[in-house]
Design a protein around this motif. Sequence first.
Motif, PDB file in Angstrom:
ATOM      1  N   ILE A 201       0.840  -1.199   0.000  1.00  0.00           N
ATOM      2  CA  ILE A 201       0.000   0.000   0.000  1.00  0.00           C
ATOM      3  C   ILE A 201       0.875   1.249   0.000  1.00  0.00           C
ATOM      4  O   ILE A 201       0.563   2.247  -0.655  1.00  0.00           O
ATOM      5  N   MET A 223      -6.938   5.348  -1.110  1.00  0.00           N
ATOM      6  CA  MET A 223      -6.322   4.055  -0.831  1.00  0.00           C
ATOM      7  C   MET A 223      -7.104   3.350   0.273  1.00  0.00           C
ATOM      8  O   MET A 223      -7.279   3.890   1.371  1.00  0.00           O
ATOM      9  N   GLY A 225      -7.151   0.035   2.464  1.00  0.00           N
ATOM     10  CA  GLY A 225      -6.380  -1.115   2.911  1.00  0.00           C
ATOM     11  C   GLY A 225      -7.207  -2.024   3.797  1.00  0.00           C
ATOM     12  O   GLY A 225      -8.036  -1.550   4.582  1.00  0.00           O
ATOM     13  N   ALA A 261       1.813   2.956   5.451  1.00  0.00           N
ATOM     14  CA  ALA A 261       0.404   2.634   5.228  1.00  0.00           C
ATOM     15  C   ALA A 261      -0.503   3.709   5.802  1.00  0.00           C
ATOM     16  O   ALA A 261      -1.494   4.111   5.171  1.00  0.00           O
TER      17      ALA A 261
END
Length: 360
Positions: A201, A223, A225, A261
Amino acid sequence: MKISRKVLDRRIGIVERYQEYLPVTSKTPVVSLNEGNTPLILSEALPEFLKLRLKIYYKFEGLNPTGSFKDRGMTLAVSKAMEEGGRAIMCASTGNTSASAAAYASRCGLKCFVIVPEGQIAKGKLLQAFRYGSKVISIRGNFDDALKLGQAITQKYPIKLVNSVNPFRIEGQKTASFEIIDELGDAPEYHAIPVGNAGNITAYWKGYKEYQQAGKSEILPRMLGFQAAGAAPIVEGKPVANPKTIATAIKIGNPASWQGAVNARDESGGLIEAVTDEEISWAYRFIAEKDGVFAEPASAAAVAGVVKLAKRNYFQENTRIVVTLTGSGLKDPDYALSFDDKMECVDPDVDHIVELIGVK
């Protein structure tokens, strides 16, 4: 060397294809297995199941040379190790890293040492590590214990550590973002990805930002995750001492790229959430049985996350979601066979077989 990105050359790997965006020079010996250029597969079944007008694409990294996304980072990490005069590499692994490191080491004659947690690596991945010729050491402990050992050993001895704490791994892995933009013409509105050690990521977000800065895209994705519920340290905000999940590739309690991340999540306006093993298992079977894409359980965590968010009406309709499928389903044959009854061996009799398959 300039490469036309409308038709990517399958005869070269990501270092040669994207060298202008990577930390390489004419002195870098490129160790490649023609990794990258993996397909972006449009899902037909998932939008229909969700009853949403979305374009959902699987970035299927299981079609890299050793069957996972790790090859993108490993080609660069091993190339730079060679450039620096290295003679051996080492990694801690729950599976995919060991397979990739062993393959690329064999390609250029480096020794490869792999540390794995006992009983926590899928057979397909362990088999690869052995067959590519690496020395595999199994320890009583988890992945985090293995990584600490790898760091301690490589700090003391002339061996290069090729886990995602190695910055060249991140540099190589970011090229998947480049390929997505090259194919779609822009970044997607959302990008969903499994999160284990969190290097991927981190890498995707880095790639998206760099390509936008280079004028290759107009937007940046959110994004998204997804960690397994039994191995969700970022979600819980603290390390998990004994992570548990069927998705062994993301069975990590203290991610090396934790901060990367978090930065990707916060800078993109995205999120990092957990999905249960039951949700992962359902998604694993769905994409194989309905979309014809066979990916490892960790990959299915991202699919499960998309389903979970869709049920909360998270996505705007008429937008695009790319879901990274990190590895091939063939990596974990035991899990793949765990759902179905054992095959029955029967006599070669037409009537009996017709009865078995239910044809009338």
